[in-house]
Structures are given as structure tokens and as C-alpha cells.
Design a protein around this motif. Structure first.
Motif, PDB file in Angstrom:
ATOM      1  N   LEU A   1     -19.721   9.289 -59.869  1.00  0.00           N
ATOM      2  CA  LEU A   1     -19.893   9.587 -58.446  1.00  0.00           C
ATOM      3  C   LEU A   1     -19.681   8.332 -57.608  1.00  0.00           C
ATOM      4  O   LEU A   1     -19.091   8.390 -56.522  1.00  0.00           O
ATOM      5  N   ARG A   2     -20.148   7.177 -58.101  1.00  0.00           N
ATOM      6  CA  ARG A   2     -19.974   5.935 -57.345  1.00  0.00           C
ATOM      7  C   ARG A   2     -18.488   5.618 -57.155  1.00  0.00           C
ATOM      8  O   ARG A   2     -18.056   5.222 -56.071  1.00  0.00           O
ATOM      9  N   VAL A   3     -17.699   5.752 -58.223  1.00  0.00           N
ATOM     10  CA  VAL A   3     -16.261   5.499 -58.134  1.00  0.00           C
ATOM     11  C   VAL A   3     -15.625   6.472 -57.151  1.00  0.00           C
ATOM     12  O   VAL A   3     -14.792   6.086 -56.316  1.00  0.00           O
TER      13      VAL A   3
ATOM     14  N   TRP B   1     -12.640  21.125 -57.457  1.00  0.00           N
ATOM     15  CA  TRP B   1     -13.724  22.092 -57.668  1.00  0.00           C
ATOM     16  C   TRP B   1     -15.056  21.368 -57.819  1.00  0.00           C
ATOM     17  O   TRP B   1     -16.053  21.743 -57.199  1.00  0.00           O
ATOM     18  N   LEU B   2     -15.071  20.345 -58.634  1.00  0.00           N
ATOM     19  CA  LEU B   2     -16.298  19.589 -58.899  1.00  0.00           C
ATOM     20  C   LEU B   2     -16.867  19.000 -57.613  1.00  0.00           C
ATOM     21  O   LEU B   2     -18.089  18.993 -57.409  1.00  0.00           O
ATOM     22  N   ALA B   3     -15.999  18.520 -56.724  1.00  0.00           N
ATOM     23  CA  ALA B   3     -16.423  17.836 -55.504  1.00  0.00           C
ATOM     24  C   ALA B   3     -16.378  18.743 -54.274  1.00  0.00           C
ATOM     25  O   ALA B   3     -16.423  18.240 -53.149  1.00  0.00           O
ATOM     26  N   TRP B   4     -16.316  20.040 -54.491  1.00  0.00           N
ATOM     27  CA  TRP B   4     -16.343  20.991 -53.372  1.00  0.00           C
ATOM     28  C   TRP B   4     -15.292  20.645 -52.313  1.00  0.00           C
ATOM     29  O   TRP B   4     -15.554  20.665 -51.108  1.00  0.00           O
ATOM     30  N   ASN B   5     -14.091  20.309 -52.774  1.00  0.00           N
ATOM     31  CA  ASN B   5     -12.931  20.019 -51.918  1.00  0.00           C
ATOM     32  C   ASN B   5     -13.100  18.777 -51.037  1.00  0.00           C
ATOM     33  O   ASN B   5     -12.289  18.554 -50.128  1.00  0.00           O
ATOM     34  N   MET B   6     -14.088  17.952 -51.317  1.00  0.00           N
ATOM     35  CA  MET B   6     -14.292  16.765 -50.496  1.00  0.00           C
ATOM     36  C   MET B   6     -13.267  15.658 -50.715  1.00  0.00           C
ATOM     37  O   MET B   6     -13.229  14.699 -49.929  1.00  0.00           O
ATOM     38  N   PRO B   7     -12.388  15.731 -51.755  1.00  0.00           N
ATOM     39  CA  PRO B   7     -11.285  14.769 -51.756  1.00  0.00           C
ATOM     40  C   PRO B   7     -10.429  14.847 -50.492  1.00  0.00           C
ATOM     41  O   PRO B   7      -9.764  13.878 -50.132  1.00  0.00           O
TER      42      PRO B   7
ATOM     43  N   GLY C   1      -4.839   9.951 -56.678  1.00  0.00           N
ATOM     44  CA  GLY C   1      -5.774   9.946 -57.791  1.00  0.00           C
ATOM     45  C   GLY C   1      -6.803   8.836 -57.725  1.00  0.00           C
ATOM     46  O   GLY C   1      -6.554   7.755 -57.167  1.00  0.00           O
ATOM     47  N   TYR C   2      -7.956   9.097 -58.331  1.00  0.00           N
ATOM     48  CA  TYR C   2      -9.065   8.142 -58.312  1.00  0.00           C
ATOM     49  C   TYR C   2      -8.831   6.988 -59.274  1.00  0.00           C
ATOM     50  O   TYR C   2      -9.311   5.870 -59.045  1.00  0.00           O
ATOM     51  N   ARG C   3      -8.108   7.232 -60.324  1.00  0.00           N
ATOM     52  CA  ARG C   3      -7.783   6.140 -61.250  1.00  0.00           C
ATOM     53  C   ARG C   3      -6.909   5.100 -60.559  1.00  0.00           C
ATOM     54  O   ARG C   3      -7.136   3.889 -60.681  1.00  0.00           O
ATOM     55  N   ARG C   4      -5.945   5.584 -59.799  1.00  0.00           N
ATOM     56  CA  ARG C   4      -5.062   4.672 -59.083  1.00  0.00           C
ATOM     57  C   ARG C   4      -5.828   3.918 -57.993  1.00  0.00           C
ATOM     58  O   ARG C   4      -5.634   2.713 -57.813  1.00  0.00           O
TER      59      ARG C   4
ATOM     60  N   THR D   1      -7.769  11.761 -51.000  1.00  0.00           N
ATOM     61  CA  THR D   1      -7.288  11.425 -52.342  1.00  0.00           C
ATOM     62  C   THR D   1      -6.709  12.676 -52.990  1.00  0.00           C
ATOM     63  O   THR D   1      -7.389  13.697 -53.127  1.00  0.00           O
ATOM     64  N   PHE D   2      -5.456  12.604 -53.372  1.00  0.00           N
ATOM     65  CA  PHE D   2      -4.802  13.731 -54.029  1.00  0.00           C
ATOM     66  C   PHE D   2      -5.192  13.731 -55.504  1.00  0.00           C
ATOM     67  O   PHE D   2      -5.027  12.728 -56.203  1.00  0.00           O
ATOM     68  N   THR D   3      -5.715  14.845 -55.956  1.00  0.00           N
ATOM     69  CA  THR D   3      -6.245  14.916 -57.314  1.00  0.00           C
ATOM     70  C   THR D   3      -6.033  16.312 -57.867  1.00  0.00           C
ATOM     71  O   THR D   3      -5.438  17.176 -57.209  1.00  0.00           O
ATOM     72  N   ASN D   4      -6.523  16.549 -59.073  1.00  0.00           N
ATOM     73  CA  ASN D   4      -6.288  17.844 -59.706  1.00  0.00           C
ATOM     74  C   ASN D   4      -7.326  18.883 -59.269  1.00  0.00           C
ATOM     75  O   ASN D   4      -8.322  18.566 -58.630  1.00  0.00           O
ATOM     76  N   ARG D   5      -7.070  20.109 -59.658  1.00  0.00           N
ATOM     77  CA  ARG D   5      -7.905  21.227 -59.227  1.00  0.00           C
ATOM     78  C   ARG D   5      -9.332  21.117 -59.742  1.00  0.00           C
ATOM     79  O   ARG D   5     -10.281  21.483 -59.048  1.00  0.00           O
TER      80      ARG D   5
END
Length: 296
Positions: A212-214, A244-250, A283-286, A236-240
Motif C-alpha cells: 500500500l505504501r508503494v 479492482w483491488l484499489a477500487w479504481n483509484m489508480p 505501472g507501479y513497478r516502473r 497510473t496505468f495498470t492491470n485490471r
């Protein structure tokens, strides 16, 4: 253009569609999120093979209830007001984060996003060195901060400037009730000689918090200290699965630009705002790799 100019271009009927709240999408999403937590928790308690490994996904699912708590501040996940309040209370209790206090904190963050001296999220600066980043991502500052907030509020010292003076007694009452709840759960566990809550709740929370911190660092980390939501917040563009996990907050720049839009309509809002987004990442890794490259 800033976010206000972009939103002003939306037709009135489009704005009405985007801001329409409904109970069904939120209930289905909550059922799937809590359902996953219950299923994994049951597998942990059943001691299935390799059950300790399951505590990590359990923790990630638990800590990302923060994104629902965050949404309930805006009364958007559900049309029915008491459902928003009940969901906020459940998430806050599970995360040791008092929801009434957080409501005032988060509203101040939205009013003064990335404005130093006004945005309460900037009270603790973003890490600028590797050692500080590791400390931040460990989650230790968060847990000590939550404990400090609960104790201060319970003792009547919840005097942050963003909380109206007339509502500070609400914080005291809330903190005392939460502390009473935790005391009861501890007492019942001791009487029953059970460590169930340790394995399905507390240890998973510790394991999940770094993720969550990242994630949260990407929302505003390395964004401009300006009032324009298209520049001070990152989408942040990420996968589905992550959406879902973040309730579309990306779709975070979109959310900050138009917080009255419920989570299930943020993809539609993104379609309107995509050409105007100033800060995005693939993406969050990037994002994390780029953030780490800037550290001392």
C-alpha cells in the motif's frame, strides 16, 4: 488547461451521468473484496498446505480496504448514506484508522492538494534518500502514526487545524470506542486461548502494508506543488486486478479533478480526461524504479 477548464467542457448530461451514485456496483465490489478476505482467512485457519504464504495476499487485500475507506469520505461508493458510513467504519476499524478523523484529514487533502503548509499529507515529507524510502515503505511510520492519532483523540487532544472545533468531541468518542473494541477482541482471544486474529488479521496487515505504501507514493510522489489537479496528481496505468483491488483509484488525477464521481464511473471519466492528463505512469513497478533512481 487546468482540471477546472477540462471539466467545464463536459456537457451537463455527461456530468450528471458520471456523478450518479448507485448501491449495486459498490455492494458487488465490496462482496468480492470481503469474500476474498474471508476465503483466504478460512484457508489460513484450516492450516492448508503452505498456509503461511497466504498471509501475504490476505494482508494486501486487507490494507487495500484503505481505498474504500478513502472513497466513503466522498459518499460515492454507495447511494445509501448509511452504507457509506458502515463501510467506512468497518474499513477504519480493520486498519486501526479512525474513519471520522480520517474524513476531516482527507477532505483537507482534497481542498489543498500538494499545497505545502495546507495539505496534511505533506506534514510528513516524501522520502528523499534510500534509507528514508525503506523506512517509509516498511509501514512502521504508518502504524506509529495511527497509534498516536488514536491515543491523542481518545485523550481529547485531537486538535488538528483541519478538524472543526465543534466536531472534536466526535473524534474523542470515536477513538475511545475503537480502543474499547480492540480491548474486547484482545480479551476474548486471551480467554479463548485463540491466536486466530493474529494469523488472519494482524500479521497479514504488517505484511501487506509495504504494498500500500508503494501504491500511495505514486498518487502524488514527485508531482508539482500546484493547485492544478492534472499536474499535482498521477494516474497510473495498470492491470485490471490492481484496479479492482484499489477500487479504481489508480485513476487518481481523475478522482482529484472530480471527486464526486463514484469509483465505478472513473474509467468513463478517464475517457474524457485522458488527452489532458499531465502526469501519468505505466505501472507501479516502473514508477517505483523511477522514484528509486532519484533517491540519494
Amino acid at each position: 488547461m487546468d482540471h477546472k477548464a477540462v471539466l467545464a467542457r463536459l456537457p451537463a448530461d455527461t456530468r450528471a451521468q458520471l456523478t450518479e451514485t448507485r448501491d449495486a456496483p459498490g455492494l458487488w465490489h465490496l462482496a468480492s473484496h470481503l469474500g476474498a478476505i474471508i476465503v483466504i482467512g478460512a484457508l489460513i485457519l484450516a492450516r492448508v498446505p503452505f498456509w503461511p504464504v497466504l498471509m501475504l495476499p490476505q494482508g494486501i487485500l486487507l490494507v487495500f480496504l484503505f481505498t474504500l475507506l478513502h472513497e466513503t469520505v466522498h459518499d460515492t461508493p454507495f447511494r445509501t448514506r448509511w452504507l457509506n458510513r458502515a463501510a467506512g467504519l468497518l474499513c477504519g476499524a480493520l486498519l486501526f484508522l479512525p474513519p471520522v478523523w480520517f474524513r476531516w484529514f482527507h477532505l483537507a487533502h482534497h481542498r489543498h492538494t500538494q499545497i505545502p503548509g495546507k495539505d496534511p499529507e505533506l506534514a510528513e515529507p516524501k522520502p528523499e534518500a534510500l534509507r528514508g524510502w525503506l523506512h517509509h515503505v516498511s509501514g512502521l511510520p504508518v502504524w506509529t502514526g495511527h497509534a498516536r492519532t488514536l491515543i491523542r483523540n481518545a485523550t481529547g487532544q485531537g486538535d488538528a487545524a483541519y478538524v472543526p472545533t465543534a466536531r472534536r468531541t466526535d473524534l474523542t468518542r470515536e477513538a475511545r470506542r475503537l480502543l474499547g473494541l480492540y480491548a474486547c477482541l484482545l480479551l476474548l482471544s486471551l480467554i479463548a486461548g485463540s491466536t486466530a486474529l493474529l494469523w488472519v488479521w494482524l500479521i497479514p496487515l504488517l505484511l501487506g502494508q509495504p504494498f500500500l505504501r508503494v501504491y500511495l507514493l505514486a498518487e502524488h510522489g514527485r508531482c508539482a506543488f500546484v493547485a492544478n489537479m492534472l499536474e499535482n496528481s498521477r494516474t497510473t496505468f495498470t492491470n485490471r486486478l490492481v484496479r479492482w483491488l484499489a477500487w479504481n483509484m489508480p485513476y487518481h488525477a481523475e478522482h482529484h479533478s472530480f471527486p464526486a464521481v463514484p469509483f465505478h464511473q472513473l474509467p468513463a471519466l478517464h475517457a474524457h480526461m485522458a488527452p489532458h492528463l499531465a502526469v501519468t505512469e505505466n505501472g507501479y513497478r516502473r514508477f517505483t524504479a523511477k522514484y528509486l533512481s532519484t533517491l540519494r
